[in-house]
Structures are given as structure tokens and as C-alpha cells.
Design a protein around this motif. Structure first.
Motif, PDB file in Angstrom:
ATOM      1  N   VAL B 101      -2.120   4.319  -0.949  1.00 24.02           N
ATOM      2  CA  VAL B 101      -2.781   4.810   0.257  1.00 24.02           C
ATOM      3  C   VAL B 101      -2.564   3.837   1.406  1.00 24.02           C
ATOM      4  O   VAL B 101      -2.671   2.622   1.220  1.00 24.02           O
ATOM      5  N   ILE B 102      -2.228   4.371   2.579  1.00 25.63           N
ATOM      6  CA  ILE B 102      -2.195   3.520   3.777  1.00 25.63           C
ATOM      7  C   ILE B 102      -3.449   3.821   4.593  1.00 25.63           C
ATOM      8  O   ILE B 102      -3.713   4.970   4.953  1.00 25.63           O
ATOM      9  N   CYS B 103      -4.242   2.787   4.866  1.00 25.35           N
ATOM     10  CA  CYS B 103      -5.456   2.945   5.670  1.00 25.35           C
ATOM     11  C   CYS B 103      -5.195   2.370   7.060  1.00 25.35           C
ATOM     12  O   CYS B 103      -4.800   1.213   7.188  1.00 25.35           O
ATOM     13  N   VAL B 104      -5.399   3.187   8.092  1.00 28.11           N
ATOM     14  CA  VAL B 104      -5.126   2.746   9.452  1.00 28.11           C
ATOM     15  C   VAL B 104      -6.410   2.800  10.273  1.00 28.11           C
ATOM     16  O   VAL B 104      -7.043   3.850  10.375  1.00 28.11           O
ATOM     17  N   GLY B 105      -6.780   1.659  10.871  1.00 29.45           N
ATOM     18  CA  GLY B 105      -7.999   1.628  11.680  1.00 29.45           C
ATOM     19  C   GLY B 105      -7.708   1.126  13.073  1.00 29.45           C
ATOM     20  O   GLY B 105      -6.996   0.136  13.255  1.00 29.45           O
ATOM     21  N   ILE B 130      -3.733  -1.248   7.808  1.00 25.45           N
ATOM     22  CA  ILE B 130      -3.309  -1.661   9.136  1.00 25.45           C
ATOM     23  C   ILE B 130      -4.528  -1.579  10.041  1.00 25.45           C
ATOM     24  O   ILE B 130      -5.211  -0.558  10.073  1.00 25.45           O
ATOM     25  N   THR B 131      -4.811  -2.675  10.754  1.00 27.01           N
ATOM     26  CA  THR B 131      -5.911  -2.583  11.716  1.00 27.01           C
ATOM     27  C   THR B 131      -5.428  -3.126  13.046  1.00 27.01           C
ATOM     28  O   THR B 131      -4.656  -4.082  13.112  1.00 27.01           O
ATOM     29  N   GLY B 132      -5.862  -2.477  14.111  1.00 27.51           N
ATOM     30  CA  GLY B 132      -5.411  -2.904  15.432  1.00 27.51           C
ATOM     31  C   GLY B 132      -6.531  -2.845  16.447  1.00 27.51           C
ATOM     32  O   GLY B 132      -7.531  -2.151  16.255  1.00 27.51           O
ATOM     33  N   LEU B 141     -13.646  -7.434  10.981  1.00 25.67           N
ATOM     34  CA  LEU B 141     -13.634  -7.223   9.535  1.00 25.67           C
ATOM     35  C   LEU B 141     -12.316  -7.636   8.861  1.00 25.67           C
ATOM     36  O   LEU B 141     -11.980  -7.103   7.810  1.00 25.67           O
ATOM     37  N   LEU B 142     -11.579  -8.610   9.448  1.00 25.14           N
ATOM     38  CA  LEU B 142     -10.288  -8.977   8.857  1.00 25.14           C
ATOM     39  C   LEU B 142     -10.459  -9.503   7.436  1.00 25.14           C
ATOM     40  O   LEU B 142      -9.741  -9.083   6.522  1.00 25.14           O
ATOM     41  N   ASP B 143     -11.425 -10.416   7.228  1.00 15.75           N
ATOM     42  CA  ASP B 143     -11.623 -10.975   5.882  1.00 15.75           C
ATOM     43  C   ASP B 143     -12.069  -9.894   4.910  1.00 15.75           C
ATOM     44  O   ASP B 143     -11.596  -9.822   3.775  1.00 15.75           O
ATOM     45  N   GLU B 144     -12.996  -9.071   5.372  1.00 16.32           N
ATOM     46  CA  GLU B 144     -13.514  -7.999   4.501  1.00 16.32           C
ATOM     47  C   GLU B 144     -12.389  -7.054   4.087  1.00 16.32           C
ATOM     48  O   GLU B 144     -12.277  -6.668   2.926  1.00 16.32           O
ATOM     49  N   LEU B 145     -11.559  -6.679   5.056  1.00 17.40           N
ATOM     50  CA  LEU B 145     -10.463  -5.760   4.747  1.00 17.40           C
ATOM     51  C   LEU B 145      -9.448  -6.415   3.823  1.00 17.40           C
ATOM     52  O   LEU B 145      -8.932  -5.787   2.894  1.00 17.40           O
ATOM     53  N   ASP B 146      -9.185  -7.692   4.077  1.00 20.35           N
ATOM     54  CA  ASP B 146      -8.212  -8.421   3.272  1.00 20.35           C
ATOM     55  C   ASP B 146      -8.629  -8.409   1.800  1.00 20.35           C
ATOM     56  O   ASP B 146      -7.794  -8.283   0.901  1.00 20.35           O
ATOM     57  N   ALA B 147      -9.926  -8.520   1.570  1.00 22.63           N
ATOM     58  CA  ALA B 147     -10.443  -8.584   0.201  1.00 22.63           C
ATOM     59  C   ALA B 147     -10.276  -7.266  -0.548  1.00 22.63           C
ATOM     60  O   ALA B 147     -10.306  -7.233  -1.768  1.00 22.63           O
ATOM     61  N   LEU B 152      -2.329  -6.485   4.175  1.00 27.12           N
ATOM     62  CA  LEU B 152      -3.062  -6.227   5.419  1.00 27.12           C
ATOM     63  C   LEU B 152      -2.176  -6.549   6.612  1.00 27.12           C
ATOM     64  O   LEU B 152      -1.566  -7.622   6.670  1.00 27.12           O
ATOM     65  N   TYR B 153      -2.055  -5.623   7.526  1.00 26.75           N
ATOM     66  CA  TYR B 153      -1.275  -5.807   8.748  1.00 26.75           C
ATOM     67  C   TYR B 153      -2.196  -5.716   9.955  1.00 26.75           C
ATOM     68  O   TYR B 153      -3.077  -4.860  10.000  1.00 26.75           O
TER      69      TYR B 153
END
Ligand code: FAD
Ligand code: FAD
Ligand code: SF4
Ligand code: SF4
Ligand code: FES
Ligand code: MG
Lengths: 463, 281
Positions: B101-105, B130-132, B141-147, B152-153
């Protein structure tokens, strides 16, 4: 003293003034008015009026008590059958119910039963009194929905000694009485006081609680409720499925009235919910909902048109509301039906296209069926369209409780007058069973269900 | 009353609150949202449940301050309470059955994306996230998403952090590189979701978006949240908020979202700039 042929007039706010505010239109009788009107009642041996009332209010008896100036007794008689007289006195379609059968109505105008009921109820609301909460010893009952059906059942069950919890999806109790019917017809203060009274009886209100989402019916039983009354109403707006219905400026009557009444958008920006009404508004439909929307739009500064596909005679709205709407300057386009809503490049409504109709043979409802006249389309410039063509039952509860049977229209199937559903221990009543109907019928259903629930739980304990 | 027991400022206009709501916490699933009202004069606004703790009986909301109500909410502190909170609303998201799954936020959409990302990850899918945001400060939420992501991009429009450009740049690269992606979940501003829907259509990959239509009740009774999906009218609050992005009429949604612009500006200027009690200046 000869009998007066006409009803004692109801004092009203002047129509030019009242379209600038949301205050109540009908101001209510004075004590002198009430006594004068009570005198018109013949105190019939066989009171036909009573048969016209869905909850059989002992009409001659309460009017007799007014004549005797024993108002305490009058309210007691009323409340023996009707928990919410201040509301029914204001919104019952009396001309189709009690007053329709009043013998005075044969030659003259009927006795103004609704106005007298309202007067007694207001007298009662305005005095200080203490309500004894009744000790709940008989077990736990859940009521789903705090509209007139749910509130009535809750009050009756509490009086019988049950511990009642009402679960309501909205942040306020009252159902249509708070989100639908406008302030100028039914002040919210009155609904609030009736709700307070029910709380004083010991009923617990759980607001912001959606059965089917926050909890299911089955989970209520797991929590120890021994019976459930479903009174979730007919809150689903119908649309017409014509082009342009998604344009900005098209509202369902539910959305329009909820924004204005429940969220108080008419006091924007003090209250933070916006409403956008342009110069001219078209309301589609001919019932109470359409009248309420049209008169609300007028008060928000618009020129207001009602477009109805049959003729004036077939309009289902209360006579008084049609009369008030006309007085206030609402304009009517009878025998017309919208076929398209037209928008500009920003996606906002600019006009509505309608077709003229003629009446054919009567349909299932007994009213003559409207048929479009070919080639008769016309266009009217409008900034808003409010769709008030009816509501369907709310599907949330049946969808999450598959063992409750529903009809093809989505109403809950009941086995009898008592509102017993196909699921053990679950009863239903009001608009969710009948489809959109009236306040007093919903209350009647609540009363019958309360009795049936008491019977059901009593029998269960004996067995 | 629903008490705020924790508050965290994630970015200057992005805040997190943890609220006591045991009945909702007991039932909520990823994809559900709530509707809240701060006080008696307040409007009802929907916010996604970003996280929940069933034991503690709390839910976490993450919101971007965009107008009157979200700014007001942002001024509340720990110990304050919301007057009304109702939920869980909407259909929860289908999580099972996906392998990659690719999750894009995008922007505050990242907050809405987080619970879904976590759920896919916990369900065993390979998750590429991917978050932008416009600029570095707005990344959350970079750390949260990374976990909860295998990869993570990060992108910023101004190049102040990560890839200089849009999330769709990375999405295209990933779709080129992986031919076994079975789902893309895109949540963010409408133009971003529209771009992701168009891109995935070219690749024939399923794309789920979460729509943010204007709501009042959230239970299907007003119809204000109607959107056009596959040519049919749907109510976002009960039929959604997640829909097949390839079928959504995004232009219609965008138009409907702008209907109250003047009112929104009015209520904001009234409160903030005319000596109101707010602390935003
Ligand atoms: C604008 C308008 C004007 C009207 N005017 C008149 C009039 O003048 N006279 C008259 O007699 N009748 C009138 N009616 C009709 C009358 O109001 C209804 O017939 C009556 O309110 C039905 O009562 P009820 O208790 O069945 O349902 P409702 O009043 O609809 O109450 C149902 C309640 O259940 C709640 N609910 C729904 N689903 C759930 C759930 N899953 N969990 C928890 N709670 C839930 C709803 O939020 C609501 O509060 C009018 C109706 C409208 C819409
Ligand atoms: C299902 C759903 C989940 C959402 N989850 C989140 C979330 O987790 N975090 C987050 O930051 N935002 C979320 N939103 C968006 C959030 O509801 C809006 O940003 C908020 O209502 C704006 O209110 P305001 O008064 O601060 O701004 P305003 O200035 O009043 O409005 C700004 C814009 O928000 C939109 N909006 C306004 N009123 C509403 C309303 N009643 N309902 C929906 N949108 C509205 C309009 O497009 C408007 O132009 C969600 C929206 C939906 C529909
Ligand atoms: S409850 Fe309604 S129908 Fe019955 S007597 Fe009163 S006004 Fe008439
Ligand atoms: S029918 Fe009319 S006159 Fe007779 S008791 Fe009833 S209200 Fe009075
Ligand atoms: S918010 Fe009212 S129907 Fe969806
Ligand atoms: Mg707002």
C-alpha cells in the motif's frame, strides 16, 4: 347568553413586524379570552371532539375546569393523556383532528380546543412547582431518540417506576421540535421546559449518543436494559433526482431548518453556523415543512415562493400555517413541478425550471394525481432552492440490528398497536413506524408503547 | 463534557488534543470521524479520529487551524472541555487483504492518514508512505509515520526539507518502480487528491480518497455533505468519508467547499480583529 358563532380570535404579532423577527407569531389567549372561548363549549354528553384526538384528551372535562377557573384541575386532566400540551396546543393540525369533529363546527366555527389547551399548558409552565422524582424500582428501559414519541414513552415509563435512559444523536433533546419546527411557531424555551420536566421525573438523557454507531441495540441489552423503545423518526431527506440538485444554494429543508433552528444561524455571526440566503428563494413542497422553510427564508430577508405540484386544496400543511404564510407575503405557485435547477459557472443556483401540472384521477392517497402538461415549462430566477418534499425513515438502527424487520419504505414493522417489533423486547413508534406523520400521533405511539413495555416486563417477571 | 487531557502543538497551526470520550474510544476504528461543538454558540465540525486508547477511554484529534472554529479549538488548553462530541461516525476503512500500500498525505491530511497507515502496517501490508507540506515547519508526525511505514518519503513545496516538489512526484516514481502496489490511499487538499486519483488511473491502481465535505449532523439527516461519486449522489458522512478516487467529482466538491467563504471570513474578522478575547495577535 347566545353562543358566539366564531372562535375567540388569537392575538398575533403584526405580519409586517413579525417577518423581521423569529419571535412567536401567535401570542396566546389572555385569561379573559380563555374564559370566553371556554363558554362556547357545549359540554356534550357524547363529545365527538374526543374521538378526533389521537390520544383522547378528555376535552369537555378540561374545558369545564377552565370555566370553573380551576386551572389546576384543567392541567391535571390534560396531562392525564398528553404529556406535552404546550406543544400540541401549538402544532396539532386541529382542523383534521379534535376540532374537525366538534359539534359547534357543524353550523359555526368549532371550539378553539387547541388554543385552550395551549393556554392551560402555558399557565402551568409559568407557575413554580416541584416535581417529585419517582423512585425507580422496576428495572431499566432504553429509549432511542428524544423526539415527541421517545420523550412521551420515557415520561410514562418513569412514572410507572422504571429507570429510563434516553439516547439522542443530537446535542439537544426534542427531535423535530428543536431542529425542524421554527422558533416563531414553537419557542424552544417551551420544549426545553418540557424536557426539564421529564428529567425531573428521573429520566436520564444521554445526548450525542447514536444508537447503531456509539452502541448497538444488542449492546444495550448487554448493558442491562430489559426493553428498548425505538423512536428515531423520519429524518432522511428526500431529493428529487433532477439536474442541478448538487448546486450551491440548494438545501434540503432538513439542512436549512437545522442550520437556522438548532444551530441558530439566524443569529450569525453571534452563533457560528452560517446560512446563505439570496434575494429570492423557491421552496418545493406543500406540507408544514415547506411552510416552515418558506416563512424562515422570508425572515432571513428573501422573497419567498412555494412551488407545489397540486392545488391549494390538496396542501397537507396546517391551515393556520398556510394562512400565516400568506399574510406574511409568501407567494404560491400551485400546479407546478421543478424539472431542473440551473446554475452559473461558479456552480451556484441562478434559476429553477418548472413544468405546469394538471390534476388527474385520485391516487392511493385519495388526492388527485398531478400530471405534467407537455410543453408548459417556465423558468424563474432564484438564488436558493429548498427541497421539502418529505423525509424517509432513518436507517441507522435497522441497518445495525438485522433482526428488526423493516418494510420496503424503511419503516419498522410492528406486530400491533403496541409497537412490538420482530425482535424480542424491542418496541418502536412514531415516524420510524408510520413514516412522517404528526407530533400527537408520535406521542400516542409513545404512550401505547410505554404501557406495552410495562406489561411485557411484568409478564416476564412472573414467568 | 469531554475534557481535554493532553495538548501538543505539532506545528504553528497544527495541534493535537487527546479528549476523554470513553463511549467513542470503545468503538472507533481507523477511518471514523467525530463531530464536535466547543460551546453553546459554536458550530458543529467534523474531525478524524487520529488515534485512540480504549483502556484510557480517550481519542486523539489532530487539526489544522484554518478558520474560526479550528482556531478557537487551538486556544483551548489541557483541562478545558468540549461541550459536545459525537461518534464514531462514517464507515471505517477496509484494511484487510492488501499486500503493498502507498499512503499519501498532504498538509493536515497527514493527520487523517496516520491511523490508516498504522492499521495497514499492523495488518501486515508493506507500507510506503509519502507526506508533504508547503514548508518544513508544517510537516507533522514524521517520527510516528516512520514507525509504521516500511519506507517514508517527505516532500516540501519550497524544498526546505526532503524532496523539493509535490507528493505526486514521488508517487509517480514509486508506481514506476513497484508494479505490485494494490492500493494507494491519498488524503489531503482536494487538488492533491485529484492529482493522485488521475495519476493512479493511468497506472490502473486502485486509489482511495477521504472527502472533507461540509457537514452539519454527520448522521445522514441533512444531505449537506452530498458529493457526486460515479455520477450518483452520496452522503459523505454515512456513505464515506472514503470513496474510490477514480469515481469522485472533485470539481463539484471544491465548489461546494467554497460556498460559505464570505461568512467564514466575516466570523473570523469579527472575533479576532475587533478586540475579541482571542490570543491570535
Ligand atoms: C419542519 C417540520 C414541521 C412539522 N410541523 C408539524 C406540525 O405543525 N404539527 C405536527 O403535528 N407535526 C409536524 N411535523 C411532524 C412531526 O414533527 C413529526 O411527526 C414528529 O416529530 C415525529 O416524532 P418522532 O418522535 O417519531 O420523531 P422525531 O421528532 O423525528 O425525533 C426522532 C429523534 O431521534 C433521534 N435519532 C434518530 N436516529 C437516532 C439514533 N440512531 N440514535 C439516537 N437518536 C436518534 C433524532 O435525532 C431525533 O431527535 C413537522 C415536521 C417537520 C420536519
Ligand atoms: C470527515 C471529515 C474529517 C475531517 N478531519 C479533519 C482532521 O482530522 N483534521 C483537520 O484539520 N480537518 C479535518 N476536517 C476538516 C475540518 O472539518 C475543517 O477544516 C473545519 O470544519 C474548518 O472549520 P473552521 O471554522 O475552522 O474554518 P472555516 O473558515 O469555517 O472553514 C474553512 C473551510 O473548511 C471547510 N468547512 C467549513 N465548515 C465545515 C464543516 N462544518 N464541515 C466540514 N468542513 C467545513 C470549508 O471548505 C471551509 O472553506 C475534516 C473534514 C471532514 C468532512
Ligand atoms: S392533543 Fe391535539 S388533537 Fe388532541 S385535543 Fe389537543 S390539540 Fe386536539
Ligand atoms: S364537541 Fe365541541 S362543543 Fe362538544 S364537548 Fe367537544 S369541544 Fe365542546
Ligand atoms: S452531514 Fe448531514 S447528511 Fe451528512
Ligand atoms: Mg467555520
Amino acid at each position: 347568553m347566545p353562543l358566539k358563532p366564531n372562535k375567540t380570535p388569537m392575538p398575533v404579532q403584526d405580519s409586517k413586524e413579525r417577518i423581521k423577527n423569529f419571535n412567536e407569531v401567535a401570542l396566546g389567549y389572555s385569561e379573559a379570552d380563555a374564559l370566553k372561548e371556554a363558554e362556547r363549549c357545549l359540554n356534550c354528553k357524547k363529545p365527538l371532539c374526543k374521538q378526533g384526538c389521537p390520544v383522547e384528551v378528555p376535552i369537555p372535562e378540561f374545558i369545564q375546569a377552565i370555566k370553573e377557573k380551576d386551572y389546576e384541575k384543567a392541567i391535571e386532566i390534560l396531562k392525564s393523556k398528553n404529556n406535552l400540551p404546550a406543544i400540541c396546543g401549538r402544532v396539532c393540525p386541529q382542523e383534521n383532528q379534535c376540532e374537525k369533529y366538534c359539534v359547534m363546527g357543524k353550523k359555526h366555527e368549532p371550539v378553539a380546543i387547541g388554543r385552550l389547551e395551549r393556554w392551560v399548558a402555558d399557565w402551568d409552565l409559568n407557575r413554580k412547582k416541584e416535581v417529585k422524582s419517582i423512585e425507580a424500582t422496576k428495572g431499566k428501559v432504553a429509549v432511542v431518540g428524544a423526539g415527541p414519541a421517545g420523550l412521551t414513552a420515557a415520561a410514562d415509563l418513569a412514572k410507572m417506576g422504571y429507570k429510563v435512559t434516553v439516547f439522542e444523536a443530537f446535542h439537544k433533546a426534542g427531535g423535530v421540535l428543536v431542529y425542524g419546527i421554527p422558533e416563531f411557531r414553537l419557542p424552544k424555551e417551551i420544549v426545553k421546559r418540557e424536557v426539564e420536566y421529564i428529567k425531573q421525573l428521573g429520566v436520564e438523557l444521554k445526548l450525542n449518543f447514536i444508537i447503531g454507531k456509539t452502541k448497538t441495540i444488542d449492546e444495550l441489552f448487554e448493558d442491562g436494559y430489559e426493553a428498548v423503545f425505538i423512536a428515531t423518526g423520519a429524518g432522511l431527506p428526500r431529493f428529487m433526482n433532477i439536474p442541478g440538485e448538487n448546486l450551491n444554494g440548494v438545501y434540503s429543508a432538513n439542512e436549512f431548518l437545522t442550520r437556522v433552528n438548532l444551530m441558530k444561524a439566524y443569529r450569525f455571526p453571534e452563533y457560528k453556523t452560517p446560512i446563505r440566503v439570496g434575494k429570492r428563494v423557491a421552496v418545493i413542497g406543500g406540507g408544514n415543512v415547506a411552510m416552515d422553510a418558506a416563512r424562515t427564508a422570508l425572515r432571513l430577508g428573501a422573497e419567498s415562493y412555494v412551488i407545489y405540484r397540486r392545488s391549494e386544496k390538496e396542501m397537507p400543511a396546517r391551515l393556520e400555517e398556510i394562512h400565516h404564510a400568506k399574510e406574511e407575503g409568501v407567494k404560491f405557485k400551485f400546479l407546478a413541478n421543478p424539472v431542473e435547477i440551473i446554475g452559473n459557472e461558479k456552480g451556484e443556483v441562478i434559476a429553477i425550471k418548472c413544468i405546469d401540472m394538471e390534476l388527474g384521477e385520485p391516487d392511493e392517497s385519495g388526492r388527485r394525481r398531478p400530471i405534467p402538461k407537455e410543453g408548459s415549462e417556465w423558468v424563474m430566477e432564484v438564488d436558493n432552492v429548498i427541497i421539502a418534499i418529505g423525509n424517509s425513515p432513518n436507517p441507522l438502527v435497522p441497518r445495525t440490528t438485522p433482526d428488526i424487520e423493516t418494510t420496503k419504505w424503511g419503516t419498522i414493522v410492528v406486530k400491533n398497536e403496541d409497537g412490538e417489533t420482530t425482535k424480542e423486547g424491542v418496541f418502536a413508534g412514531g415516524d420510524i413506524v408510520t413514516g412522517a406523520a404528526t407530533v400527537i400521533e408520535a406521542m400516542g405511539a409513545g404512550k401505547r408503547a410505554a404501557r406495552a413495555i410495562d406489561q411485557y416486563l411484568t409478564n416476564k417477571k412472573i414467568m | 463534557m469531554y475534557r481535554i487531557i493532553r495538548k501538543k502543538v505539532l506545528a504553528p497551526t497544527m495541534k493535537l488534543i487527546e479528549v476523554e470520550a470513553p463511549d467513542i474510544a470503545a468503538k472507533v476504528l481507523p477511518g471514523n470521524f467525530v463531530i464536535l461543538r466547543i460551546d453553546e454558540k459554536g458550530e458543529r465540525i467534523p474531525l478524524t479520529v487520529a488515534d485512540y486508547d480504549r483502556k484510557k477511554g480517550t481519542i486523539t484529534l489532530i487539526f489544522q487551524e484554518v478558520g474560526y472554529t479550528t482556531k478557537h479549538l487551538g486556544r483551548l488548553e489541557e483541562g478545558d472541555a468540549l461541550l459536545d462530541l459525537v461518534g464514531p461516525l462514517g464507515e471505517h476503512m477496509q484494511i484487510e487483504g492488501y499486500k503493498k500500500v502507498i499512503c499519501v498525505g498532504g498538509g493536515s491530511g497527514t493527520a487523517l492518514l496516520y491511523p490508516k497507515t498504522k492499521a495497514f502496517y499492523e495488518a501486515g501490508a508493506k507500507v510506503l508512505t509519502i507526506t508533504g507540506a508547503r514548508t518544513k515547519e508544517l510537516l507533522i508526525l514524521l517520527d510516528e509515520l516512520d514507525a509504521v511505514s516500511d519506507e517514508l518519503y517527505v516532500t516540501t513545496d519550497d524544498g526546505s526539507y526532503g524532496h523539493h516538489g509535490f507528493v505526486t512526484d514521488i508517487l509517480k516514481e514509486l508506481l514506476d518502480k513497484h508494479d505490485d502496489v494494490d492500493l494507494v490511499v491519498a488524503i489531503g487538499p482536494v487538488p492533491m487528491m485529484k492529482a493522485c486519483a488521475e495519476l493512479t488511473r493511468e497506472y490502473g491502481v486502485k486509489c482511495i480518497v477521504s472527502l472533507n465535505a461540509i457537514m452539519v449532523d454527520g448522521t445522514g439527516m441533512c444531505g449537506g455533505c452530498r458529493v457526486i461519486v460515479g455520477g450518483e449522489t452520496k452522503f459523505t458522512c454515512v456513505d464515506g468519508p472514503a470513496f474510490d478516487g477514480h469515481l469522485v467529482d472533485f470539481d463539484d466538491l471544491m465548489r461546494r467547499l467554497s460556498y460559505y467563504k464570505k461568512h467564514e471570513e466575516e466570523v473570523l474578522s469579527n472575533e479576532c480583529c475587533s478586540g475579541g478575547e482571542c490570543k491570535c495577535h
